[in-house]
Each structure stands twice: as structure tokens, then as C-alpha cells.
Design an enzyme around this catalytic site. Structure first.
Site, PDB file in Angstrom:
ATOM      1  N   SER A 202      10.153   2.825   3.964  1.00 26.13           N
ATOM      2  CA  SER A 202      10.374   2.604   2.535  1.00 26.13           C
ATOM      3  C   SER A 202       9.472   3.510   1.727  1.00 26.13           C
ATOM      4  CB  SER A 202      10.087   1.140   2.188  1.00 26.13           C
ATOM      5  OG  SER A 202      10.130   0.935   0.791  1.00 26.13           O
ATOM      6  N   ASP A 207       1.034   4.271  -2.455  1.00 24.72           N
ATOM      7  CA  ASP A 207       0.365   3.491  -3.503  1.00 24.72           C
ATOM      8  C   ASP A 207      -0.140   2.184  -2.915  1.00 24.72           C
ATOM      9  OD1 ASP A 207      -0.495   2.171  -5.741  1.00 24.72           O
ATOM     10  OD2 ASP A 207       1.464   2.065  -6.725  1.00 24.72           O
ATOM     11  N   HIS A 210       1.074  -0.913  -4.701  1.00 24.28           N
ATOM     12  CA  HIS A 210       2.506  -1.067  -4.930  1.00 24.28           C
ATOM     13  C   HIS A 210       2.876  -2.547  -4.893  1.00 24.28           C
ATOM     14  CE1 HIS A 210       6.854  -0.742  -4.444  1.00 24.28           C
ATOM     15  NE2 HIS A 210       6.754   0.512  -4.821  1.00 24.28           N
ATOM     16  N   LYS A 224       3.851  -0.615   7.476  1.00 22.17           N
ATOM     17  CA  LYS A 224       4.881   0.386   7.783  1.00 22.17           C
ATOM     18  C   LYS A 224       4.254   1.769   7.942  1.00 22.17           C
ATOM     19  CE  LYS A 224       8.903  -1.814   5.545  1.00 22.17           C
ATOM     20  NZ  LYS A 224       9.803  -1.803   6.713  1.00 22.17           N
TER      21      LYS A 224
END
Length: 283
Positions: A202, A207, A210, A224
Site C-alpha cells: 500500500s 509517512d 499516516h 508492510k
């Protein structure tokens, strides 16, 4: 009116997949084409074809995504084959029997039946390394589409101006699914000598703050990213696709925009249809 096509290798000559005719109209700069290799990372979103330009990009390039030809069929397994994107990838592979021998991996017998219950669909838990080994044996390539999924807490009422709260089910936190589960798949792929791994992640991982990381306190993008790095360090030829917001819409209708890091998050085009992501996975 026909447009001239610039044909470029999406994967390098070491990648054994067949040549395809699927054409991906992309708005890209020449520097963006550096991702076209067997070990690559790209961010992917899409825009309606009426969009003529993209910030920082000069003109449009119509790209026909091509892989190097090979005379034999390749066995490809899709993990997370019961998911919304995984189902599409599995189906697309099954629709090309002259090029691919498709396999799927799902977590439950219920998921297996949902996608047809064929013998080429294996049931296994990616968090249990031993349970996925039989599915990986004899495979040429692996497409990883497993992901932790946050659940909305009950009682949310948007009419009261409330903000929804999310949680992860026990045993299904991002650390367990997106890190341990993906690590197990990568280890199994390496042990089995697979020739290619495609990992779908993704955008947003650059960030730390995020919003996706705050869902259920799961830090999903951080886990991830950890799995992405593990794959990059594994020595297996790989492609990492950081897709924008996934949409349940028809594919093949919009331009595909390719970027690096999270530059596409700064644009108006941060989403992409699931069938388009599925096609890029197969290419």
C-alpha cells in the site's frame, strides 16, 4: 485513431513469463521507467483517460507491458486468493491456461468454496510456516495478496458526527499477518527456489504518521514496509507494488500512473481499480 506504442520490458530477461498484449496507457516520465526490472518497486494509482498531464511529467506515453517469452507454462500461486483482489488475480490466471497453471492459497475451507473449490486451491495459514509449504512446492512464481484487515467497532453512527473506531481480531494483527505471515511466504518461496515474487502493498508507508497506522493501533504500513525490506534482501527476483486506494470498479478504463515512494499521494489521483492492480500483478 491508432497510437504508436512504446514497448518496454516490465520484467527483465531473467523473468520467465510469457509475452502479453495487454496495453497499459500510463502517464510517466522517462525517469519513472527505472522500475521496469525483475527487482523493482513501484507506486501505482490511476486517472481517467481524459487527464492529459501529470504534475512533473512531460506528455503521455502509451506503454505495452511486456515480459520475455518462454515456451513452457508457468505455475503461479496467489495467496490471499479469497480476498477481493486475490480472487481477480486467480481468475485471470485461470483464464490463460496456455500460459499459466494457477494455484490459490486461502485460510479456510469456506474461502476455498467461495472461489470455486478447485483442487488447485490450497488451505493454509500463512502464520504457520509449515502449513503453506505444500502449496509452494513446484511453483515458479508467487503473488502475495494477503493483508490484515481492520474491523469497524459496532455502534458507529455517522448521523451523530461520530468517527468510526477500528480493531483487529485476535491473531490477525498486522504484525502477525503483514510481517510474520509474509516473511513465512518469502522464506518458503526462497527454499523452494521460486523465480519471482510479486508483493502487493500500500502507498503511504513513507509517512510514520499516516492515518492507516492508527487504525486499531496496528501500525499496518510499518509492518508492510518491514516485509518489503525482507523481500528486497532475500535475493529472490521481486516486484513490489504499492497500490493506491483500491476500488471495486471495472478495470481497463483509466490511465495507470506510476511513481516512486509516495509522490502520488500528493496528487488528486490516489486510487486504482482492483482489476488493474490484478493485471499488473500478472504482467
Amino acid at each position: 485513431m491508432a497510437m504508436a506504442a512504446t514497448r518496454v520490458p516490465f520484467l527483465s530477461s531473467t523473468t520467465p513469463f510469457q509475452s502479453h498484449k495487454y496495453s497499459l496507457p500510463s502517464t510517466v516520465s522517462s525517469s519513472s521507467l527505472r522500475f521496469l526490472s525483475s527487482s523493482s518497486l513501484l507506486s501505482l494509482s490511476s486517472s481517467f483517460a481524459t487527464r492529459r498531464s501529470h504534475k512533473g511529467v512531460k506528455g503521455r506515453v502509451r506503454i505495452s507491458v511486456v515480459a520475455m517469452a518462454d515456451s513452457s507454462k508457468r505455475t503461479v500461486i496467489v495467496t490471499g486468493a479469497g480476498g477481493r483482489t486475490g480472487q481477480i488475480v486467480y481468475k485471470k490466471l485461470k483464464e490463460q491456461p496456455n500460459e499459466y497453471v494457477a494455484r490459490g492459497l486461502v485460510r479456510t475451507e469456506e474461502s476455498k468454496q467461495k472461489i470455486g473449490g478447485a483442487d488447485d486451491v490450497f488451505v493454509g495459514d500463512i502464520r504457520d510456516a509449515d502449513s503453506i509449504v505444500p502449496a509452494i512446492q513446484g511453483v515458479d512464481a508467487l503473488i502475495i495478496l494477503t493483508s490484515a484487515v481492520p474491523q469497524m467497532k459496532p455502534g458507529f453512527d455517522p448521523t451523530k458526527g461520530q468517527r468510526p473506531e477500528f480493531y483487529f481480531e485476535d491473531g490477525a494483527y498486522p504484525e502477525q499477518v503483514d510481517w510474520i505471515g509474509q516473511k513465512n511466504q518469502i522464506d518458503a518461496a526462497k527454499a523452494a527456489g521460486l523465480k519471482q515474487v510479486v508483493l502487493v502493498g500500500s502507498m503511504g508507508g513513507t509517512d510514520l504518521n499516516h492515518p492507516l497506522n492508527s487504525l486499531g493501533n496496528g501500525n499496518i504500513l510499518l509492518w508492510k514496509r518491514k516485509a518489503e525490506q525482507y523481500l528486497a534482501d532475500s535475493g529472490i527476483p521481486y516486484t513490489i507494488i504499492r497500490a493506491g486506494g483500491l476500488q471495486d470498479k471495472e478495470g481497463g478504463l483509466r490511465e495507470l500512473l506510476v511513481g516512486k515512494d509516495d509522490e502520488l499521494l500528493k496528487t488528486e489521483t490516489r486510487t486504482i481499480a482492483r482489476p488493474d492492480v490484478a493485471e499488473v500483478c500478472i504482467q
